[in-house]
Design a protein around this motif. Structure first.
Motif, PDB file in Angstrom:
ATOM      1  N   PRO A 246      38.079  42.653  46.731  1.00 25.27           N
ATOM      2  CA  PRO A 246      37.643  42.328  45.369  1.00 25.27           C
ATOM      3  C   PRO A 246      38.169  40.960  44.923  1.00 25.27           C
ATOM      4  CG  PRO A 246      39.323  44.049  45.347  1.00 25.27           C
ATOM      5  CD  PRO A 246      39.008  43.786  46.780  1.00 25.27           C
ATOM      6  N   PRO A 247      37.363  40.206  44.172  1.00 25.62           N
ATOM      7  CA  PRO A 247      37.827  38.910  43.650  1.00 25.62           C
ATOM      8  C   PRO A 247      39.061  39.104  42.769  1.00 25.62           C
ATOM      9  CG  PRO A 247      35.470  39.235  43.236  1.00 25.62           C
ATOM     10  CD  PRO A 247      36.016  40.537  43.725  1.00 25.62           C
TER      11      PRO A 247
ATOM     12  N   ARG B   6      40.162  37.583  40.113  1.00 21.23           N
ATOM     13  CA  ARG B   6      39.941  37.596  38.670  1.00 21.23           C
ATOM     14  C   ARG B   6      39.540  38.987  38.203  1.00 21.23           C
ATOM     15  NH1 ARG B   6      36.035  37.634  34.872  1.00 21.23           N
ATOM     16  NH2 ARG B   6      36.244  36.259  33.052  1.00 21.23           N
ATOM     17  N   GLU B   7      38.640  39.632  38.932  1.00 26.33           N
ATOM     18  CA  GLU B   7      38.142  40.945  38.511  1.00 26.33           C
ATOM     19  C   GLU B   7      39.187  42.031  38.754  1.00 26.33           C
ATOM     20  OE1 GLU B   7      35.532  41.023  36.727  1.00 26.33           O
ATOM     21  OE2 GLU B   7      35.133  38.910  37.112  1.00 26.33           O
TER      22      GLU B   7
END
Lengths: 424, 424
Positions: B61-62, B64-65
């Motif tokens: 998962p990125p 930021r997220e």
């Protein structure tokens, strides 16, 4: 290239596999050449679980803190959705209501949107990203506190953002195929309505059709924004909510009645023996307004000449009933009424249709259908495009079916599939 | 009147009843005449559950997220805690890291605090409210995105806010009674340390004592902020971390050794047959630094005169090992070393004590104790107030117990109670 705003309710993002399916639909919309902004609710039962936690620590939690708590729900679903989209190779950014520029007043739990300043959303779109926005929440203009919009909040977020971004369409995804002529759980042969006007949809919403909230339709009407209500479980066209469903001339003659709505959430209060003097009714309803009670239908009997007294009945959300009764008891002596009656075993059945404007026989057909079905009418209320009646709660299903049949709304076969669950 | 900053970890707010107990403690502190700011972690296993959800929708998962997702955990606990306090009649307001003015860089998942601007916290205190602040999170200066501080983040939030507010003390609540002379699960007769210096506590943290994170102690030392580590399950005094534990003259002669720490999370890599030329070691460690690998201990063997080659061994977090090995393989040809050896079955045992400065025999006593216990030493590293050795992982317990006994750290009876669970 169009700008499409999509809203997914809690049942559409109930678990990881639902989220991945929704991500695929979003990426497909983006790949078709559209800019996409997505509004998302909290996953499945998250909100109820959070409310349950709140109850465990405090019987009456402060509104500010309850809003802080509940907004964590969308934070989870929006971040997961952005990850699932990124995993498909499409850049996505999630934004809280505050980051998306949803500015509200300070009424925690039922805030109203004052302004939408979607600068960061535009920036994300300009960078080729899909923007994911938390529904149901905003930030208060005065105190910079986190607020929630109350019931139907995510739909309202979607329409408000779509309007502020001048979007081409706002797609509201749900677990049914669109707006039906009646609740398919009651009338299995109910038909999907292909197009409906804002006015009719507002009457449907106000009369208990839960698929779209009144606020969201009001907002869309004000900005002339088309809403497309459709299922997140299929790719079928759903129901379009627009200003003038007939403008394109593609429809056959408009049906007299668009649909039959029902509502079991109201109760009836009767103020018995009110002295028939000028201003007494005004005092009663002023008192109720001050107590923030929402009144729906009102009926006042003709005064009996011998007693100089009259009865006033009204309906209201059952949840407001105890506040209303308490407020009325306090003014009993001053007004001089005799007693209060309370009945929560009622239901409201409403016919909605712009076509009834030009068909004077609608009321007669409706009442005859109810009489034939053995349903007794307790109260009546009408608007230009709606007739509502109050009946016994156990007669609601019978009344809805009878009305649906009387106006030839039945489809040849069962159309509706209900997928279960509700969003917020 | 003092300004007290309290930090409660995940195990202290694991469920509704824990939250209510913590609320009572906070209200008691407030009623005793103090201003109170509370930093709170996510409830119990929330973070792990959220990470699990993320894995279900995306293997990578990125950042930021992921930060957006994880920060919902503190949002839930802080709102519930504010409600529980309000329910006891004391006004409280919860604040996200962003609202509390915790400004960070943009390194998602391991952001560093750049600035703290606690205007809203001061405002809440001035209004007589208890301020509840989400630990572990901030907002990036450049992008205004939500960030997380990584391991030990909530402790760091607490110390940073305490420093910015010029607080009198930062109380770190945990599930043990304080800092012990050794892990009581290994040495049941380990004693609670009443006072310890920042320097010693930093060595303890760096050597595997998990009770306080290195960053948080560094931060406290820079601002001279006293930390009080104590149990949220009792009212006993815990361990004070201060600049000079002996300044008040209340202590007896300082013990030579404050405590014995251990760490099983490291692995050892040996670069075999490195040509003994100037700059080869520099190239190796520059390569590892570029790959963002954290190196702990380094040992270089004396070069064998016959071959002109040497071996270089170093330890690093096991989680960094595969990155390190890959980076080294890439430069094998250029450097011309023969092979790489990898061993993750090691453990580090460290003696920490400012008193060893004036006691030259410490190393000899330590090594003799290990030898008597039959423990083989693989690597050695020292600082002015610390001696660390690498031993076989299955010999860690034996080594810790032997060292603890050799320096007379054992209490007359078992002191420690461990309540289970960990915070973040």
């Amino acid at each position: 290239m169009a700008l499409v705003v999509q809203k997914y309710g809690g049942s559409s993002v109930a678990d990881a596999s639902c989220i991945k399916r929704v991500a695929q639909r979003i990426v497909a919309t983006k790949k078709a050449g559209n800019d996409v902004v997505v509004i998302v609710s909290a996953m499945g039962d998250t909100t109820d679980e959070l409310l349950d936690l709140a109850q465990q620590v405090s019987p009456l939690p402060p509104g500010r803190e309850l809003d802080m708590l509940l907004t964590s729900g969308e934070r989870i679903s929006m971040a997961l959705l952005a990850m699932a989209i990124a995993n498909l190779g499409q850049e996505a950014r999630s934004f809280t209501g505050s980051q998306a520029g949803v500015i509200t007043d300070s009424s925690h739990g039922r805030a109203r949107i004052i302004d939408v300043t979607p600068g960061r959303i535009r920036g994300a779109l300009d960078s080729g990203q899909v923007a994911i926005v938390a529904g149901f929440q905003g930030v208060s203009q005065d105190t910079k506190d986190i607020t929630t919009l109350g019931r139907g909040g995510s739909d309202t977020t979607a329409v408000a953002l779509a309007a502020a971004l001048n979007a081409d369409v706002c797609e509201i995804y749900t677990d049914v195929d669109g707006v039906f002529t009646a609740d398919p759980r009651i009338v299995p042969t109910a038909r999907k309505i292909p197009k409906i006007s804002y006015d009719e949809m507002m009457e449907m919403a106000a009369c208990g059709a839960k698929i779209l909230h009144l606020r969201c339709v009001e907002y869309a009407r004000r900005f002339g924004l088309p809403i497309h209500v459709r299922s997140s479980f299929s790719t079928k066209e759903g129901t379009w909510v627009v200003s003038d469903p007939d403008s394109e001339g593609t429809e056959m003659e408009q049906p007299i009645i668009s649909g039959v709505a029902h509502d079991r959430s109201e109760a009836k209060i009767t103020v018995v023996g009110v002295p028939d003097k000028v201003g007494e009714a005004a005092t009663i309803f002023k008192t109720l307004a001050d107590a923030e009670v929402n009144i729906d239908m009102i009926v006042q009997n003709v005064s009996a000449a011998t007693t100089g007294r009259t009865d006033i009945s009204f309906t209201l959300p059952t949840s407001d009933a105890s506040v209303a009764l308490t407020a009325l008891k306090k003014i009993q002596e001053r007004i001089g009424f005799e007693s209060l009656l309370f009945d929560d075993q009622i239901g409201k059945v409403s016919l909605i249709g712009a076509g009834m404007r030009s068909h004077p026989g609608v009321t007669a057909t409706f009442f005859a259908a109810l009489a034939d079905a053995g349903v007794n009418i307790e109260m009546i209320s009408t608007s230009e495009i709606r007739i509502s009646v109050i009946v016994g709660q156990d007669e609601v299903d019978t009344a809805v079916s009878a009305a649906h049949r009387a106006f030839d709304l039945d489809a040849d076969q069962v159309e509706a599939v209900i997928y279960g669950g509700t969003g917020r």
